[in-house]
Write a protein that holds these residues in place. Structure first.
Motif, mmCIF file in Angstrom:
data_model
loop_
_atom_site.group_PDB
_atom_site.id
_atom_site.type_symbol
_atom_site.label_atom_id
_atom_site.label_comp_id
_atom_site.label_asym_id
_atom_site.label_seq_id
_atom_site.Cartn_x
_atom_site.Cartn_y
_atom_site.Cartn_z
ATOM 1 N N GLU A 1 0.827 -1.213 0.000
ATOM 2 C CA GLU A 1 0.000 0.000 0.000
ATOM 3 C C GLU A 1 0.861 1.263 0.000
ATOM 4 O OE1 GLU A 1 -3.429 0.511 -0.036
ATOM 5 O OE2 GLU A 1 -3.658 -1.619 -0.473
ATOM 6 N N LEU A 2 1.866 1.297 0.876
ATOM 7 C CA LEU A 2 2.703 2.487 0.968
ATOM 8 C C LEU A 2 3.560 2.666 -0.286
ATOM 9 C CD1 LEU A 2 3.732 2.414 4.724
ATOM 10 C CD2 LEU A 2 2.031 3.873 3.623
ATOM 11 N N ALA A 3 4.045 1.587 -0.853
ATOM 12 C CA ALA A 3 4.838 1.683 -2.083
ATOM 13 C C ALA A 3 3.984 2.211 -3.228
ATOM 14 C CB ALA A 3 5.433 0.323 -2.439
ATOM 15 N N SER A 4 2.734 1.781 -3.272
ATOM 16 C CA SER A 4 1.835 2.239 -4.328
ATOM 17 C C SER A 4 1.602 3.747 -4.231
ATOM 18 C CB SER A 4 0.505 1.493 -4.231
ATOM 19 O OG SER A 4 -0.407 1.984 -5.180
ATOM 20 N N VAL A 5 1.374 4.229 -3.026
ATOM 21 C CA VAL A 5 1.152 5.665 -2.835
ATOM 22 C C VAL A 5 2.418 6.438 -3.180
ATOM 23 C CG1 VAL A 5 0.707 7.453 -1.103
ATOM 24 C CG2 VAL A 5 -0.649 5.370 -1.095
ATOM 25 N N ALA A 6 3.552 5.938 -2.731
ATOM 26 C CA ALA A 6 4.814 6.635 -2.998
ATOM 27 C C ALA A 6 5.118 6.658 -4.488
ATOM 28 C CB ALA A 6 5.949 5.960 -2.234
ATOM 29 N N LYS A 7 4.890 5.553 -5.165
ATOM 30 C CA LYS A 7 5.173 5.483 -6.600
ATOM 31 C C LYS A 7 4.290 6.447 -7.372
ATOM 32 C CE LYS A 7 5.188 2.388 -10.542
ATOM 33 N NZ LYS A 7 4.874 1.052 -11.050
ATOM 34 N N ASP A 8 2.993 6.464 -7.035
ATOM 35 C CA ASP A 8 2.064 7.348 -7.740
ATOM 36 C C ASP A 8 2.370 8.818 -7.495
ATOM 37 O OD1 ASP A 8 0.733 5.176 -8.774
ATOM 38 O OD2 ASP A 8 -0.910 5.243 -7.326
ATOM 39 N N GLY A 9 2.943 9.123 -6.334
ATOM 40 C CA GLY A 9 3.162 10.519 -5.983
ATOM 41 C C GLY A 9 4.530 11.062 -6.306
ATOM 42 N N MET A 10 5.425 10.211 -6.771
ATOM 43 C CA MET A 10 6.778 10.695 -7.052
ATOM 44 C C MET A 10 6.793 11.548 -8.312
ATOM 45 S SD MET A 10 8.847 9.838 -4.712
ATOM 46 C CE MET A 10 10.424 10.142 -5.458
ATOM 47 N N PRO A 11 7.437 12.694 -8.230
ATOM 48 C CA PRO A 11 7.569 13.523 -9.426
ATOM 49 C C PRO A 11 8.513 12.850 -10.406
ATOM 50 C CG PRO A 11 8.787 14.473 -7.593
ATOM 51 C CD PRO A 11 8.041 13.287 -7.056
ATOM 52 N N ASN A 12 8.385 13.206 -11.654
ATOM 53 C CA ASN A 12 9.229 12.631 -12.700
ATOM 54 C C ASN A 12 10.558 13.380 -12.727
ATOM 55 O OD1 ASN A 12 10.219 11.205 -14.821
ATOM 56 N ND2 ASN A 12 8.943 12.213 -16.367
#
Length: 107
Positions: free
Chosen positions: A88-99
């Motif tokens: 769950e936390l990895a999913s949120v972090a991945k979606d929120g990381m800037p490019n």
């Protein structure tokens, strides 16, 4: 340059907020684990907080057996909770990381 930096910082703050919200939500995600014969049942949150322990009366007759059941079943429950938590936390972090070029660590 600074416009990009401001946007990145805003995105990181937004992601941090989403991570904190996800951590709170994981307090309500319950995971049930039982011994293979069903004599011991554990309920734990995805944040690895034990919520309930149900022990069959027959297990109270043998302290060593009860201890073994607790260790095995708790470890299985914690392992499941950890997997849910990390996913769950990895999913949120991945979606929120800037490019950011060169920072593709979540792929």
């Amino acid at each position: 340059m600074f416009g990009d930096l401001t946007g990145i910082m805003g995105k990181l703050k937004e992601t941090q907020k989403k991570i904190e919200e996800t951590k709170k939500r994981l307090d309500s995600v319950l995971i049930d684990e039982s011994s293979s014969d069903g004599l011991l049942k554990i309920t734990i949150t995805a944040n690895r907080q034990i919520k309930a322990v149900d022990i069959a009366p027959s297990l109270f007759e043998d302290r060593e057996q009860l201890e073994d059941y607790l260790v095995i079943t708790l470890n299985k429950a914690i392992e499941k909770a950890t997997k849910v938590n990390e996913a769950e936390l990895a999913s949120v972090a991945k979606d929120g990381m800037p490019n950011i070029p060169g920072m593709d660590m979540f792929k």
